[in-house]
Design an enzyme around this catalytic site. Sequence first.
Site, short mmCIF file in Angstrom:
data_model
loop_
_atom_site.label_atom_id
_atom_site.label_comp_id
_atom_site.label_asym_id
_atom_site.label_seq_id
_atom_site.Cartn_x
_atom_site.Cartn_y
_atom_site.Cartn_z
N GLU A 103 -4.33 39.11 -64.97
CA GLU A 103 -5.32 39.54 -63.69
C GLU A 103 -4.81 40.78 -63.14
OE1 GLU A 103 -4.07 36.09 -61.34
OE2 GLU A 103 -3.26 37.83 -59.58
N HIS A 109 -8.27 34.99 -57.47
CA HIS A 109 -6.92 34.91 -56.75
C HIS A 109 -7.27 34.69 -55.34
CE1 HIS A 109 -2.30 35.22 -57.42
NE2 HIS A 109 -2.54 34.91 -56.06
N ARG A 167 -0.02 30.54 -61.14
CA ARG A 167 0.18 31.84 -61.82
C ARG A 167 -0.27 31.70 -63.17
NH1 ARG A 167 0.81 33.45 -57.22
NH2 ARG A 167 2.37 34.26 -56.44
N ASP A 170 -7.79 30.16 -60.62
CA ASP A 170 -7.95 31.22 -59.49
C ASP A 170 -6.77 32.23 -59.92
OD1 ASP A 170 -8.60 31.92 -56.72
OD2 ASP A 170 -6.50 31.51 -56.43
N ILE A 220 2.50 23.12 -51.51
CA ILE A 220 1.28 23.01 -51.78
C ILE A 220 0.97 21.73 -52.74
CG2 ILE A 220 -0.58 24.05 -53.31
CD1 ILE A 220 0.85 26.82 -52.63
P1 NAI Z 1 7.23 25.41 -53.62
O1 NAI Z 1 8.51 26.00 -53.68
O2 NAI Z 1 7.25 24.69 -52.23
O3 NAI Z 1 7.27 24.34 -54.60
C1 NAI Z 1 7.08 24.52 -55.93
C2 NAI Z 1 7.50 23.19 -56.57
O4 NAI Z 1 7.56 23.53 -58.14
C3 NAI Z 1 8.86 22.67 -56.37
O5 NAI Z 1 9.08 21.45 -55.90
C4 NAI Z 1 9.64 23.05 -57.89
O6 NAI Z 1 11.10 22.12 -57.92
C5 NAI Z 1 8.70 22.79 -58.82
N1 NAI Z 1 8.76 23.32 -60.11
C6 NAI Z 1 9.61 24.48 -60.54
N2 NAI Z 1 9.50 24.51 -61.79
C7 NAI Z 1 8.68 23.54 -62.30
C8 NAI Z 1 8.25 23.29 -63.56
N3 NAI Z 1 8.55 23.92 -64.77
N4 NAI Z 1 7.60 22.08 -63.76
C9 NAI Z 1 7.26 21.30 -62.62
N5 NAI Z 1 7.63 21.48 -61.42
C10 NAI Z 1 8.32 22.71 -61.24
O7 NAI Z 1 5.86 26.28 -53.77
P2 NAI Z 1 4.45 26.20 -53.17
O8 NAI Z 1 4.40 26.82 -51.77
O9 NAI Z 1 3.92 24.82 -53.36
O10 NAI Z 1 3.73 27.07 -54.20
C11 NAI Z 1 3.51 26.72 -55.52
C12 NAI Z 1 2.94 27.86 -56.25
O11 NAI Z 1 1.64 28.23 -55.83
C13 NAI Z 1 3.77 29.23 -55.92
O12 NAI Z 1 4.69 29.42 -56.65
C14 NAI Z 1 2.75 30.42 -56.41
O13 NAI Z 1 2.83 30.56 -57.47
C15 NAI Z 1 1.50 29.56 -56.18
N6 NAI Z 1 0.63 30.12 -55.03
C16 NAI Z 1 -0.62 30.65 -55.32
C17 NAI Z 1 -1.49 31.23 -54.37
C18 NAI Z 1 -2.95 31.74 -54.75
O14 NAI Z 1 -3.69 32.12 -53.84
N7 NAI Z 1 -3.47 31.19 -55.81
C19 NAI Z 1 -0.99 31.45 -52.99
C20 NAI Z 1 0.28 30.90 -52.90
C21 NAI Z 1 0.99 30.17 -53.74
#
Ligand code: NAI
Length: 331
Positions: A262, A294, A233, A257, A154
């Site tokens: 929540e 959300h 989150r 969001d 993302i």
């Molecule tokens: P992803 O796994 O592709 O990327 C997450 C990145 O965050 C990774 O590169 C990881 O190294 C990094 N990371 C982990 N801990 C960290 C920290 N403390 N500081 C900085 N970077 C850190 O995940 P993706 O698909 O990009 O999703 C990210 C988040 O978006 C999900 O974990 C979820 O919580 C949230 N999300 C929210 C949605 C919504 O509807 N609001 C829907 C889908 C995801």
Amino acid sequence: MNVAVFSTKRYDREFLEKAAGSRHRLRFYAPKLDLSTASLVAGCEGICVFVNDCLDEPVLAQLAQLGVKLVALRCAGFNNVDLAAAQRHGLTVARVPAYSPFAVAEHAVAMILALNRKIYRAYNRVREGNFALDGLLGFDLHGRTVGLIGTGKIGAVFARIMTGFGCRIVAFDPFENKECLELGVAYERLDSVLEQSDVISLHCPLTPENHHLINAAAIAGMKEGVMLINTSRGALIDTVAVVDALKRGRIGALGLDVYEEENELFFEDLSGRVLQDDVFMRLLTFPNVLITGHQAFFTREALEGIAATTMSSISEFEEFGTCANRVVQAS
Ligand code: NAI
């Protein structure tokens, strides 16, 4: 496989039924999964759950006792699952690691644009015949510095879009993403990202280590009047500290969001009730705060992707006893 689906909304049913076809028998339940609803899984080997279902040790123990083998999350995040307990009780946990990263990234951008140009205020004013511009002043995004926390799927899409606006992107992530490096994203320490950014957007998962990553100390290191966006989150942000910073003008705009409490609010129509969460109600009083419930994931493409991946994980587990989207606890 017989699968009990919790927290079901009409749209979940529509997309999941279509993806399941005749292969799996889905039983849809509107309530959230918790200890009081866990008994609904009787006769099911699999369950399908969402972001605010409770999968702590007591619930997982009961699921295992009732014969559940697979917990299929129809979301990416898995912070609501006690993975160690799942392992102890012999439960496989699967998630949807990727589905339209565009949906969430585009929603984050929508929040930035709406907050900066006060679109929600302008919409209400014009409907009331008020065409005054006072209070609607924004800034050019072009040339601004955007801080990105988390540069996974993302975060990379978000970086590409913001680069298109002519923004400079600085990022913090323990792992550098090649796609972001190619876009010209500069990786820096977290405090340096917070210090330079005009807009900060969170795109990392919630883990025990980064709970309240954005707390009073982190806010003190940010630019005066920064815009903060959280579509990841809720508990990444200490909401009480953010309310205090909004009152003092240290945070100039806030787009959420997700919210740390929540699960008592989102996804339900509570418009006829008196909401009891005073922190949330305080947030709603600020003219420079925009909250959505959300919904960042909520596009047709994302729902199709979520349903297809969830059903293929269930099929794979049924056939091989494991699946590629299994969530393994980091050691
Ligand atoms: P992803 O796994 O592709 O990327 C997450 C990145 O965050 C990774 O590169 C990881 O190294 C990094 N990371 C982990 N801990 C960290 C920290 N403390 N500081 C900085 N970077 C850190 O995940 P993706 O698909 O990009 O999703 C990210 C988040 O978006 C999900 O974990 C979820 O919580 C949230 N999300 C929210 C949605 C919504 O509807 N609001 C829907 C889908 C995801």
